[in-house]
Design a protein around this motif. Structure first.
Motif, mmCIF file in Angstrom:
data_model
loop_
_atom_site.group_PDB
_atom_site.id
_atom_site.type_symbol
_atom_site.label_atom_id
_atom_site.label_comp_id
_atom_site.label_asym_id
_atom_site.label_seq_id
_atom_site.Cartn_x
_atom_site.Cartn_y
_atom_site.Cartn_z
ATOM 1 N N LEU A 140 0.824 -1.209 0.000
ATOM 2 C CA LEU A 140 0.000 0.000 0.000
ATOM 3 C C LEU A 140 0.856 1.256 0.000
ATOM 4 O O LEU A 140 1.965 1.277 0.545
ATOM 5 C CB LEU A 140 -0.906 0.015 1.237
ATOM 6 C CG LEU A 140 -1.898 -1.149 1.380
ATOM 7 C CD1 LEU A 140 -2.753 -0.962 2.632
ATOM 8 C CD2 LEU A 140 -2.780 -1.278 0.151
ATOM 9 N N GLN A 149 -2.930 5.006 1.241
ATOM 10 C CA GLN A 149 -3.769 3.818 1.413
ATOM 11 C C GLN A 149 -3.608 3.221 2.810
ATOM 12 O O GLN A 149 -4.593 2.824 3.446
ATOM 13 C CB GLN A 149 -3.404 2.759 0.364
ATOM 14 C CG GLN A 149 -3.822 3.081 -1.056
ATOM 15 C CD GLN A 149 -3.284 2.048 -2.031
ATOM 16 O OE1 GLN A 149 -2.082 1.727 -2.024
ATOM 17 N NE2 GLN A 149 -4.155 1.518 -2.872
ATOM 18 N N GLN A 150 -2.365 3.153 3.288
ATOM 19 C CA GLN A 150 -2.115 2.563 4.598
ATOM 20 C C GLN A 150 -2.779 3.376 5.700
ATOM 21 O O GLN A 150 -3.355 2.826 6.645
ATOM 22 C CB GLN A 150 -0.607 2.469 4.857
ATOM 23 C CG GLN A 150 -0.249 1.695 6.125
ATOM 24 C CD GLN A 150 -0.747 0.263 6.081
ATOM 25 O OE1 GLN A 150 -0.372 -0.505 5.205
ATOM 26 N NE2 GLN A 150 -1.613 -0.102 7.024
ATOM 27 N N LEU A 187 -6.529 2.658 5.514
ATOM 28 C CA LEU A 187 -6.839 1.308 5.974
ATOM 29 C C LEU A 187 -6.709 1.192 7.490
ATOM 30 O O LEU A 187 -7.517 0.511 8.145
ATOM 31 C CB LEU A 187 -5.929 0.294 5.287
ATOM 32 C CG LEU A 187 -6.179 -1.171 5.646
ATOM 33 C CD1 LEU A 187 -7.576 -1.603 5.225
ATOM 34 C CD2 LEU A 187 -5.125 -2.075 4.980
ATOM 35 N N LYS A 232 -8.457 2.645 -4.427
ATOM 36 C CA LYS A 232 -9.555 2.418 -3.473
ATOM 37 C C LYS A 232 -9.894 0.928 -3.390
ATOM 38 O O LYS A 232 -10.186 0.408 -2.311
ATOM 39 C CB LYS A 232 -10.790 3.225 -3.884
ATOM 40 C CG LYS A 232 -10.608 4.731 -3.786
ATOM 41 C CD LYS A 232 -11.892 5.494 -4.065
ATOM 42 C CE LYS A 232 -12.320 5.426 -5.505
ATOM 43 N NZ LYS A 232 -11.384 6.096 -6.433
ATOM 44 N N VAL A 274 -7.824 -1.005 -0.972
ATOM 45 C CA VAL A 274 -8.235 -0.705 0.405
ATOM 46 C C VAL A 274 -9.489 -1.503 0.748
ATOM 47 O O VAL A 274 -9.598 -2.075 1.841
ATOM 48 C CB VAL A 274 -8.480 0.804 0.588
ATOM 49 C CG1 VAL A 274 -9.028 1.100 1.990
ATOM 50 C CG2 VAL A 274 -7.195 1.586 0.356
#
Length: 762
Positions: A227, A231-232, A235, A260, A263
């Motif tokens: 990621l 993103q991380q 998440l 997306k 995720v």
């Protein structure tokens, strides 16, 4: 209640010697209420909340009903009728689902029975014209696998067909359908009968599951992608919400290509690790093949799919496999929000802004709101993902009603495509009357020369928008819908509302002149022009006309992804979520199709469509570019889309909504009267408007109309509408009172529909 005890595994009630509250399956306003029945002795201890039952009702000896509660009837028990039978061993409705159905009845002013039936298996209603049932088939397995090898050796020379059957079963751990076994072994049924008689093979009947994947195995398993920081971060916040165990709304706003979907996948993995299930809603059936393949590669055979292009039997079997806990991951279109997922932990709406999440038939629900109603009652997390969130959703996130997470960059730091706007007025002045501007033509030819792919978008199908007689001004219209007919090849005029078809007249029916000419264009004409103008083009078209047959979406997507075609021509179904790394050019043939519709959301829809279709370009290694052709290059929606400027669009649109009092600053309810007699419709609508005036003032609700609907005649029925504008509950209460008054008058032949939070005003 005489006696009741809780069932810890079902969260329902076992009931004996008590009275049941039943909703009957009759779509009549007068019976949209609870009726009371007693439990007969033979069913004591078996009847539970959520059971489907058969009951006597009026002059009908047997009617399907649903138990939604227990309690005193207010009349002596000996005057009550008894339940006749249970239709299922286990209740099909949970307490949470019944609560959501009650909420839907109140929110959407619909019958409770319609809301309850959204949660039932497809094709299970007794009164339905189309029913589904489980299939039974014979399967074969080895009686004693360790000893089977010796039996095969003994039969190999004198009964090779019997030995072949044993060999096939030795190669397969699971039982095989008898027909498939005989096909693989190339053996007759008599050979199978012989090994059964010898006790080597056991043949038994088993439920057969219809396979929506038609035998295709799940794609090769893959590890989750690494990621990005964005993103991380997103998440991590979603995982916190999932581990908290409380209902939570999340807006995941990410530019096209920001990852997306990854995720979503890893959030689902977290839900499954907690022993909970997940639902992913997608706005277009066209997205199903790519999306399902992506998630099956990770979750393998635990993925269910639900959408209207499956057969009734396939949907029925998928529903039961979900209900039995076999498939904890569900991917589907709008109605999949009702999937019977066990221990629901996560619901995801991809492209949450899409209008396809709104049901246009009763109950007229919005999947986004139903998803949140379910999440609240089942302790689940709702993720709403979009590059261009609906104004109402973004407003709610800013107000703190949802956790707002952002993915502002594409993965691998790929740039957003460069967008160029072409003023079509200038093209006309320069003498270019082609569908393609000089800029789009040059860029398309260059992309094809480089061996790249392109997407051409036009949100209108057919050959021409309408026909016009240049001598007298006559426009052919549908006799049932009062809308212009669209020209389709070969020589067919078709209504896009009722699908009526007419032959193209040789001369003008009104004046007899020869000057009946097409105006405007659609996807079919674009496809023809691409073939004519660009020798290297291999176009394929994706619209309602080319995807009517089962599996057509998947075949087109797979063929284009494999490079067998290099130009994809389509309507809005090509704008949403499809991932084609080879596409470097997107051409919007006309950006003005939706801009001038009589709808307060026209600018928002235009911006969203342009932004989404532009996002199909440059998703691979090569940079992308977009050409937007328009007659209104200075409109704020088009300028913002060209600049990838959601914030600029949102602020301008919000100012307009605040000034006019449209959502999110109010709730709208649309009431539509329709009937075959124009006078009766007008009279019913005007009478309701006059009678409701006092109620509207007391509730603080504004009324716009009643007046003829923009589509004043549709499928042979005249239409008038009334728009209510006010705060949420008062506006809905006003609509409820108008509907009750209409039903009380019994207006013969005039139908009233109520649409709360309408997404279309036509």
């Amino acid at each position: 209640m005489d006696a009741a005890r809780s069932s810890p595994d079902q969260g329902c009630f076992f009931v004996t010697g008590t009275v049941c509250e039943v909703i009957v399956d009759l779509h009549v306003p007068d019976v949209d209420r609870v009726f009371h029945y007693t439990v007969p002795p033979e069913l004591e201890g078996r009847v539970r909340l959520g059971h489907r039952v058969l009951v006597p009702f009026g002059h009908r000896p047997r009617v399907e009903g649903y138990i939604i509660g227990f309690g005193p009837a207010g009349v002596p028990r000996d005057r009550l009728k008894s339940i006749l039978a249970l239709l299922d061993e286990e209740p099909l409705l949970t307490p949470a689902q019944i609560e959501v159905a009650r909420w839907m009845r109140d929110r959407y002013v619909c019958p409770l029975v319609q809301a309850l039936q959204c949660f039932l298996p497809p094709g299970s209603r007794l009164r339905s014209g189309r029913t589904a049932r489980a299939l039974r088939q014979k399967v074969a397995r080895l009686a004693d696998p360790p000893a089977a090898g010796a039996a095969r050796e003994a039969l190999a020379r004198r009964a090779p067909k019997q030995a072949a059957i044993i060999q096939v079963l030795l190669e397969n751990e699971a039982p095989l359908p008898s027909a498939e076994l005989l096909r693989r072994a190339q053996a007759p049924r008599s050979a199978l009968h012989a090994v059964v008689q010898k006790g080597i093979v056991i043949e038994e009947e088993q439920t057969a599951r219809r396979d929506p994947f038609h035998g295709r195995p799940a794609p090769h398993a893959r590890r989750p992608h690494a990621l990005t920081e964005d993103q991380q971060r997103a998440l991590s916040r979603i995982r916190e919400a999932l581990r908290g165990g409380e209902p939570r709304r999340v807006l995941l706003q990410g530019v096209t290509g920001s990852g997306k979907t990854e995720v979503y996948l890893q959030a689902m993995a977290e839900a499954l690790a907690q022993g909970r299930g997940a639902i992913l809603l997608i706005p277009e059936i066209a997205l199903t093949p790519q999306t399902v393949a992506y998630f099956r590669a990770h979750f393998r055979e635990r993925v269910a799919v639900l959408h209207s292009r499956l057969s009734l039997g396939e949907r029925y079997d998928q529903w039961w496999r979900i209900f039995e806990g076999e498939l904890p991951v569900v991917i589907g279109a709008r109605s999949a929000v009702f999937a019977p997922v066990k221990k629901l932990g996560l619901i995801i709406l991809d492209e949450e802004h899409e209008t396809s999440y709104k049901q246009e038939e009763s109950p007229r629900y919005h999947a986004r709101d139903v998803a949140w109603a379910r999440a609240q009652r089942e302790g689940a997390v709702l993720i709403m993902g979009s590059a261009t969130p609906a104004v109402e959703v973004r407003w709610a996130a800013e107000a703190g009603e949802a956790l707002w997470l952002s993915l502002p960059r594409r993965v691998h730091r790929r740039p957003l495509p460069r967008v160029e706007t072409v003023d079509l007025r200038g093209e006309l002045l320069a003498g270019n009357r082609s569908m393609f501007s000089r800029t789009l033509s040059e860029k398309l030819e260059a992309a094809l020369d480089r061996g790249e792919q392109a997407v051409l978008f036009m949100n209108r199908r057919g050959m021409a928008s309408f026909l016009l007689c240049r001598e007298c001004g006559y426009v052919p219209r549908c006799t049932q819908c009062e809308v212009s007919l669209t020209l389709h090849d070969p020589g067919i005029l078709r209504c896009h509302y009722c699908d009526a078809a007419h032959r193209l007249p040789e001369a003008c029916p009104q004046c007899g002149g020869p000057y009946l000419r097409p105006f405007g264009g659609g996807t079919q004409r674009i496809e023809q022009e691409v073939k004519r103008l660009f020798p290297k083009a291999r176009p394929v078209r994706m619209d309602v006309d080319t995807t009517a047959r089962k599996g057509a979406h998947e075949r087109i997507v797979e063929a284009f992804a494999a490079g067998r075609f290099n130009v994809l021509v389509g309507t809005q179904m090509v704008a949403k979520g499809l991932h084609f790394p080879g596409v470097t050019l997107v051409g919007v043939v006309s950006a003005d199709t939706a801009l001038n519709l009589p709808d307060f959301r026209a600018a928002e829809r235009t911006f969203q469509l342009l932004s989404q279709v532009a996002g199909r370009a440059g998703r691979g290694e090569r940079a992308g570019e977009v050409v937007i052709q328009t007659y209104a290059p200075d409109h704020y929606a088009i300028r913002a889309a060209a600049a990838h400027d959601y914030e600029g669009f949102y602020r301008a649109e919000l100012a307009y909504r605040r000034r006019t009092g449209y959502p999110p600053f109010s709730t709208l309810v649309r009431l539509v009267w329709s009937g075959e007699g124009e006078e009766e419709v007008v009279r019913a609508a005007q009478a309701a408007g006059a009678a409701a005036a006092g109620d509207l003032r007391s509730l603080g609700v504004e009324a716009l109309g009643p007046s003829p609907a923009p589509l004043s005649r549709l499928q042979g029925r005249y239409r008038w509408h009334l728009i209510l504008k006010g705060e949420g509950e008062p506006a809905i209460e006003a609509a409820r009172r108008i509907k009750e008054a209409h039903e009380a008058t019994g207006s013969s032949g005039v139908r009233l529909t109520v649409d709360v939070d309408p997404v279309g005003m036509l």
